[in-house]
Design a protein around this motif. Sequence first.
Motif, PDB file in Angstrom:
ATOM      1  N   ARG A   1       3.215   0.373   3.638  1.00 39.92           N
ATOM      2  CA  ARG A   1       1.547   0.707   2.535  1.00 39.92           C
ATOM      3  C   ARG A   1       1.008   0.493   1.353  1.00 39.92           C
ATOM      4  O   ARG A   1      -0.096   0.345   0.864  1.00 39.92           O
TER       5      ARG A   1
ATOM      6  N   ALA B   1       1.335  -2.263  -0.276  1.00 44.76           N
ATOM      7  CA  ALA B   1       0.331  -2.794  -0.337  1.00 44.76           C
ATOM      8  C   ALA B   1      -1.341  -2.278  -0.913  1.00 44.76           C
ATOM      9  O   ALA B   1      -2.046  -3.164  -1.465  1.00 44.76           O
ATOM     10  N   ARG B   2      -1.173  -0.856  -1.225  1.00 46.89           N
ATOM     11  CA  ARG B   2      -2.417  -0.495  -1.583  1.00 46.89           C
ATOM     12  C   ARG B   2      -2.722  -0.438  -3.397  1.00 46.89           C
ATOM     13  O   ARG B   2      -3.217  -0.119  -4.164  1.00 46.89           O
TER      14      ARG B   2
ATOM     15  N   ASP C   1       1.695  -8.714  -2.792  1.00 44.00           N
ATOM     16  CA  ASP C   1       0.639  -9.246  -2.517  1.00 44.00           C
ATOM     17  C   ASP C   1       0.640  -9.130  -0.813  1.00 44.00           C
ATOM     18  O   ASP C   1       1.567  -9.668  -0.152  1.00 44.00           O
ATOM     19  N   PRO C   2      -0.491  -8.205  -0.440  1.00 47.54           N
ATOM     20  CA  PRO C   2      -0.081  -8.140   1.231  1.00 47.54           C
ATOM     21  C   PRO C   2      -0.182  -9.610   1.793  1.00 47.54           C
ATOM     22  O   PRO C   2       0.725  -9.057   3.000  1.00 47.54           O
ATOM     23  N   LYS C   3      -1.051 -10.367   1.996  1.00 54.51           N
ATOM     24  CA  LYS C   3      -0.657 -11.771   2.585  1.00 54.51           C
ATOM     25  C   LYS C   3       1.108 -12.476   2.489  1.00 54.51           C
ATOM     26  O   LYS C   3       1.172 -12.873   2.613  1.00 54.51           O
TER      27      LYS C   3
ATOM     28  N   LEU D   1       3.827  -9.724   2.079  1.00 52.69           N
ATOM     29  CA  LEU D   1       4.052  -9.091   2.499  1.00 52.69           C
ATOM     30  C   LEU D   1       4.492  -9.301   4.306  1.00 52.69           C
ATOM     31  O   LEU D   1       3.818  -9.338   4.750  1.00 52.69           O
TER      32      LEU D   1
ATOM     33  N   LEU E   1      -2.115  -2.534   7.484  1.00 54.16           N
ATOM     34  CA  LEU E   1      -1.847  -3.831   6.922  1.00 54.16           C
ATOM     35  C   LEU E   1      -2.549  -4.729   7.083  1.00 54.16           C
ATOM     36  O   LEU E   1      -2.378  -5.798   6.346  1.00 54.16           O
TER      37      LEU E   1
ATOM     38  N   LYS F   1      -5.093  -5.504   5.392  1.00 53.40           N
ATOM     39  CA  LYS F   1      -4.748  -6.688   4.524  1.00 53.40           C
ATOM     40  C   LYS F   1      -4.499  -7.768   4.677  1.00 53.40           C
ATOM     41  O   LYS F   1      -4.093  -8.227   3.115  1.00 53.40           O
TER      42      LYS F   1
ATOM     43  N   ALA G   1      -2.003  -8.319   6.153  1.00 57.40           N
ATOM     44  CA  ALA G   1       0.004  -8.580   5.643  1.00 57.40           C
ATOM     45  C   ALA G   1       1.417  -8.803   7.199  1.00 57.40           C
ATOM     46  O   ALA G   1      -0.383  -8.678   7.987  1.00 57.40           O
TER      47      ALA G   1
END
Length: 74
Positions: free
Chosen positions: A15, A18-19, A24-26, A28, A50, A53, A55
Amino acid sequence: GKTLLVGEGNLSFARGLARKGRVDPKNLVVTTYEAEAALCPAARRNVQALREKEATVLHEVDATNLRATFGHTK
């Protein structure tokens, strides 16, 4: 490319990545050994954040046998 985090425990590290925009959360992919229902409330909140976003969060993944989950993907 994709970033894979295995055995993430309460998912706070993922997290944070990503934050902070480190990943890039996509791209992850985060795994836990436990079933989602067995996670503590803080971990469940991290899963939700997550997923919001975009993930990918997977549960019941054995890090000693990643092929069972991911096949031959590198």
